[in-house]
Design a protein around this motif. Structure first.
Motif, PDB file in Angstrom:
ATOM      1  N   ALA A  69       6.950   8.857   1.393  1.00 46.88           N
ATOM      2  CA  ALA A  69       5.663   8.966   1.728  1.00 46.88           C
ATOM      3  C   ALA A  69       4.439   8.289   0.937  1.00 46.88           C
ATOM      4  CB  ALA A  69       5.224  10.460   1.962  1.00 46.88           C
ATOM      5  N   GLN A  70       4.915   8.474  -0.514  1.00 44.61           N
ATOM      6  CA  GLN A  70       3.736   7.898  -1.560  1.00 44.61           C
ATOM      7  C   GLN A  70       3.603   6.447  -0.964  1.00 44.61           C
ATOM      8  OE1 GLN A  70       5.089   8.489  -5.506  1.00 44.61           O
ATOM      9  NE2 GLN A  70       3.396   6.728  -6.091  1.00 44.61           N
ATOM     10  N   PHE A  71       4.840   5.931  -1.116  1.00 44.77           N
ATOM     11  CA  PHE A  71       4.687   4.284  -0.721  1.00 44.77           C
ATOM     12  C   PHE A  71       4.547   3.907   0.359  1.00 44.77           C
ATOM     13  CE2 PHE A  71       7.002   4.800  -4.954  1.00 44.77           C
ATOM     14  CZ  PHE A  71       6.131   4.132  -5.694  1.00 44.77           C
ATOM     15  N   LEU A  72       5.132   4.476   1.556  1.00 38.85           N
ATOM     16  CA  LEU A  72       5.001   3.960   2.997  1.00 38.85           C
ATOM     17  C   LEU A  72       3.544   4.606   3.566  1.00 38.85           C
ATOM     18  CD1 LEU A  72       8.458   4.084   4.643  1.00 38.85           C
ATOM     19  CD2 LEU A  72       7.183   2.205   3.495  1.00 38.85           C
ATOM     20  N   THR A  73       2.970   5.482   3.314  1.00 40.84           N
ATOM     21  CA  THR A  73       1.846   6.223   3.962  1.00 40.84           C
ATOM     22  C   THR A  73       0.581   4.706   3.806  1.00 40.84           C
ATOM     23  OG1 THR A  73       2.125   8.318   3.674  1.00 40.84           O
ATOM     24  CG2 THR A  73       0.093   7.925   4.002  1.00 40.84           C
ATOM     25  N   PRO A  74       0.246   4.321   2.668  1.00 37.12           N
ATOM     26  CA  PRO A  74      -0.585   3.091   2.501  1.00 37.12           C
ATOM     27  C   PRO A  74      -0.273   2.137   3.367  1.00 37.12           C
ATOM     28  CG  PRO A  74      -0.242   3.833   0.491  1.00 37.12           C
ATOM     29  CD  PRO A  74       0.878   4.571   1.124  1.00 37.12           C
ATOM     30  N   VAL A  75       1.070   1.922   3.889  1.00 35.38           N
ATOM     31  CA  VAL A  75       1.489   0.702   4.704  1.00 35.38           C
ATOM     32  C   VAL A  75       1.172   1.135   5.990  1.00 35.38           C
ATOM     33  CG1 VAL A  75       3.584  -0.481   5.477  1.00 35.38           C
ATOM     34  CG2 VAL A  75       3.395  -0.027   2.898  1.00 35.38           C
ATOM     35  N   VAL A  76       1.390   2.488   6.310  1.00 32.08           N
ATOM     36  CA  VAL A  76       1.073   2.900   7.667  1.00 32.08           C
ATOM     37  C   VAL A  76      -0.159   2.880   8.161  1.00 32.08           C
ATOM     38  CG1 VAL A  76       1.121   4.947   9.287  1.00 32.08           C
ATOM     39  CG2 VAL A  76       3.116   4.351   8.124  1.00 32.08           C
ATOM     40  N   LEU A  77      -1.251   3.364   7.225  1.00 32.36           N
ATOM     41  CA  LEU A  77      -2.615   3.254   7.459  1.00 32.36           C
ATOM     42  C   LEU A  77      -3.271   1.716   7.503  1.00 32.36           C
ATOM     43  CD1 LEU A  77      -3.621   5.976   4.842  1.00 32.36           C
ATOM     44  CD2 LEU A  77      -3.419   6.103   7.403  1.00 32.36           C
ATOM     45  N   LEU A 106      16.404   3.239  -0.777  1.00 31.74           N
ATOM     46  CA  LEU A 106      16.808   1.879  -0.362  1.00 31.74           C
ATOM     47  C   LEU A 106      16.623   1.502   0.981  1.00 31.74           C
ATOM     48  CD1 LEU A 106      19.818   1.001  -2.620  1.00 31.74           C
ATOM     49  CD2 LEU A 106      17.291   0.489  -3.037  1.00 31.74           C
ATOM     50  N   THR A 107      16.864   2.639   1.752  1.00 30.07           N
ATOM     51  CA  THR A 107      16.778   2.526   3.460  1.00 30.07           C
ATOM     52  C   THR A 107      15.167   2.336   3.603  1.00 30.07           C
ATOM     53  OG1 THR A 107      18.520   4.050   3.722  1.00 30.07           O
ATOM     54  CG2 THR A 107      17.051   3.647   5.665  1.00 30.07           C
ATOM     55  N   SER A 108      14.364   3.190   3.114  1.00 26.01           N
ATOM     56  CA  SER A 108      12.770   3.088   3.267  1.00 26.01           C
ATOM     57  C   SER A 108      12.374   1.527   2.828  1.00 26.01           C
ATOM     58  CB  SER A 108      12.133   4.068   2.423  1.00 26.01           C
ATOM     59  OG  SER A 108      12.367   5.247   3.004  1.00 26.01           O
ATOM     60  N   GLN A 109      13.117   1.238   1.611  1.00 23.25           N
ATOM     61  CA  GLN A 109      12.764  -0.084   0.877  1.00 23.25           C
ATOM     62  C   GLN A 109      12.774  -1.271   2.154  1.00 23.25           C
ATOM     63  OE1 GLN A 109      15.063  -1.945  -2.189  1.00 23.25           O
ATOM     64  NE2 GLN A 109      13.448  -2.296  -3.033  1.00 23.25           N
ATOM     65  N   ASP A 110      14.000  -1.134   2.789  1.00 22.14           N
ATOM     66  CA  ASP A 110      14.588  -2.259   3.737  1.00 22.14           C
ATOM     67  C   ASP A 110      13.475  -2.391   4.901  1.00 22.14           C
ATOM     68  OD1 ASP A 110      16.941  -2.713   2.446  1.00 22.14           O
ATOM     69  OD2 ASP A 110      18.186  -1.632   3.880  1.00 22.14           O
ATOM     70  N   ILE A 111      12.967  -1.143   5.100  1.00 20.66           N
ATOM     71  CA  ILE A 111      11.898  -1.103   6.134  1.00 20.66           C
ATOM     72  C   ILE A 111      10.746  -1.934   5.836  1.00 20.66           C
ATOM     73  CG2 ILE A 111      10.041   0.361   7.377  1.00 20.66           C
ATOM     74  CD1 ILE A 111      12.533   2.412   7.769  1.00 20.66           C
ATOM     75  N   ALA A 112      10.387  -1.687   4.454  1.00 25.75           N
ATOM     76  CA  ALA A 112       9.354  -2.398   3.807  1.00 25.75           C
ATOM     77  C   ALA A 112       9.419  -3.807   3.644  1.00 25.75           C
ATOM     78  CB  ALA A 112       8.670  -1.661   2.449  1.00 25.75           C
ATOM     79  N   PRO A 148      -0.417  -6.168  -0.239  1.00 29.00           N
ATOM     80  CA  PRO A 148      -0.233  -5.685  -1.471  1.00 29.00           C
ATOM     81  C   PRO A 148       0.536  -4.248  -1.399  1.00 29.00           C
ATOM     82  CG  PRO A 148      -2.437  -6.966  -1.731  1.00 29.00           C
ATOM     83  CD  PRO A 148      -1.839  -6.881  -0.204  1.00 29.00           C
ATOM     84  N   ASP A 149      -0.141  -3.578  -0.504  1.00 27.17           N
ATOM     85  CA  ASP A 149       0.679  -2.282  -0.398  1.00 27.17           C
ATOM     86  C   ASP A 149       2.086  -2.461   0.269  1.00 27.17           C
ATOM     87  OD1 ASP A 149      -1.740  -0.719  -0.985  1.00 27.17           O
ATOM     88  OD2 ASP A 149      -2.461  -0.764   1.040  1.00 27.17           O
ATOM     89  N   ILE A 150       2.186  -3.270   0.948  1.00 21.29           N
ATOM     90  CA  ILE A 150       3.712  -3.544   1.290  1.00 21.29           C
ATOM     91  C   ILE A 150       4.490  -3.930   0.165  1.00 21.29           C
ATOM     92  CG2 ILE A 150       5.308  -4.874   2.710  1.00 21.29           C
ATOM     93  CD1 ILE A 150       2.831  -5.095   4.751  1.00 21.29           C
ATOM     94  N   GLN A 151       3.935  -4.724  -0.842  1.00 20.19           N
ATOM     95  CA  GLN A 151       4.921  -5.141  -2.049  1.00 20.19           C
ATOM     96  C   GLN A 151       5.032  -4.013  -2.877  1.00 20.19           C
ATOM     97  OE1 GLN A 151       6.552  -7.929  -2.520  1.00 20.19           O
ATOM     98  NE2 GLN A 151       7.162  -7.264  -4.409  1.00 20.19           N
ATOM     99  N   ALA A 152       4.068  -3.222  -3.077  1.00 20.43           N
ATOM    100  CA  ALA A 152       3.937  -1.959  -3.676  1.00 20.43           C
ATOM    101  C   ALA A 152       5.174  -1.175  -3.440  1.00 20.43           C
ATOM    102  CB  ALA A 152       2.610  -1.209  -3.987  1.00 20.43           C
ATOM    103  N   ALA A 153       5.341  -0.983  -2.007  1.00 19.62           N
ATOM    104  CA  ALA A 153       6.268  -0.057  -1.337  1.00 19.62           C
ATOM    105  C   ALA A 153       7.565  -0.662  -1.632  1.00 19.62           C
ATOM    106  CB  ALA A 153       5.946   0.107   0.022  1.00 19.62           C
TER     107      ALA A 153
END
Length: 161
Positions: free
Chosen positions: A21-29, A135-141, A121-126
């Protein structure tokens, strides 16, 4: 009638859920903002390249909306909520380069490229942060970054000489 509730076979690790959530929430927004601003651009583009740019923007918006949904659903699947209401987006995402009214196609393309550049940059940070979390969430990013960079290239090709 009996009400049946299903529960996932395994509960998500709270640490994994929180990290994701910490890494993907900024991506979602950021992607939700890009979706809204992309539609704004789509409706107001003008000029000689209107049809091509208008249709390309619509395709990009559709893909971006799908990526936002995929990232948000990953967070929710791990058991945490996502707040991507318009007020939250407006509060947490930097202002857009896309203007409020009609604009020539080249200005619209430049603005959309700037808005994509603001999300990357938020996607790269994720990608970097999720390497140690999930790693599953990383694959999505990674998939989101790949697609968004391709769409950026499609837009940039309209400006390239």
């Amino acid at each position: 009638m009996t009400k049946t509730q299903t529960t996932p076979a395994t509960a998500a690790d709270p640490t994994v859920a929180a990290g994701t959530a910490q890494f993907l929430t900024p991506v979602v927004l950021g992607l939700q903002a890009l979706t809204i601003n992309g539609k704004q651009a789509h409706w107001h583009v003008r000029g000689a390249n209107f049809i091509g740019v208008h249709e390309l923007i619509d395709q990009i918006v559709e893909r971006v909306e799908g990526w936002a949904d995929e990232a948000a659903e990953r967070i929710v699947a791990l058991g945490l909520p996502v707040d991507a209401r318009l007020g939250t987006i407006a509060e947490k995402v930097a202002p857009t380069a896309v203007g409020a009214g009609f604009a020539q196609w080249d200005a619209v393309v430049r603005a959309l490229i700037a808005d994509i550049d603001a999300v990357l940059p938020d996607i790269q940070a994720a990608i970097e942060g999720l390497d140690e979390v999930d790693l599953t969430s990383q694959d999505i990013a990674i998939g989101i970054k790949e697609g968004l960079e391709k769409d950026r290239w499609f837009l940039f090709a309209h400006l390239a000489e």
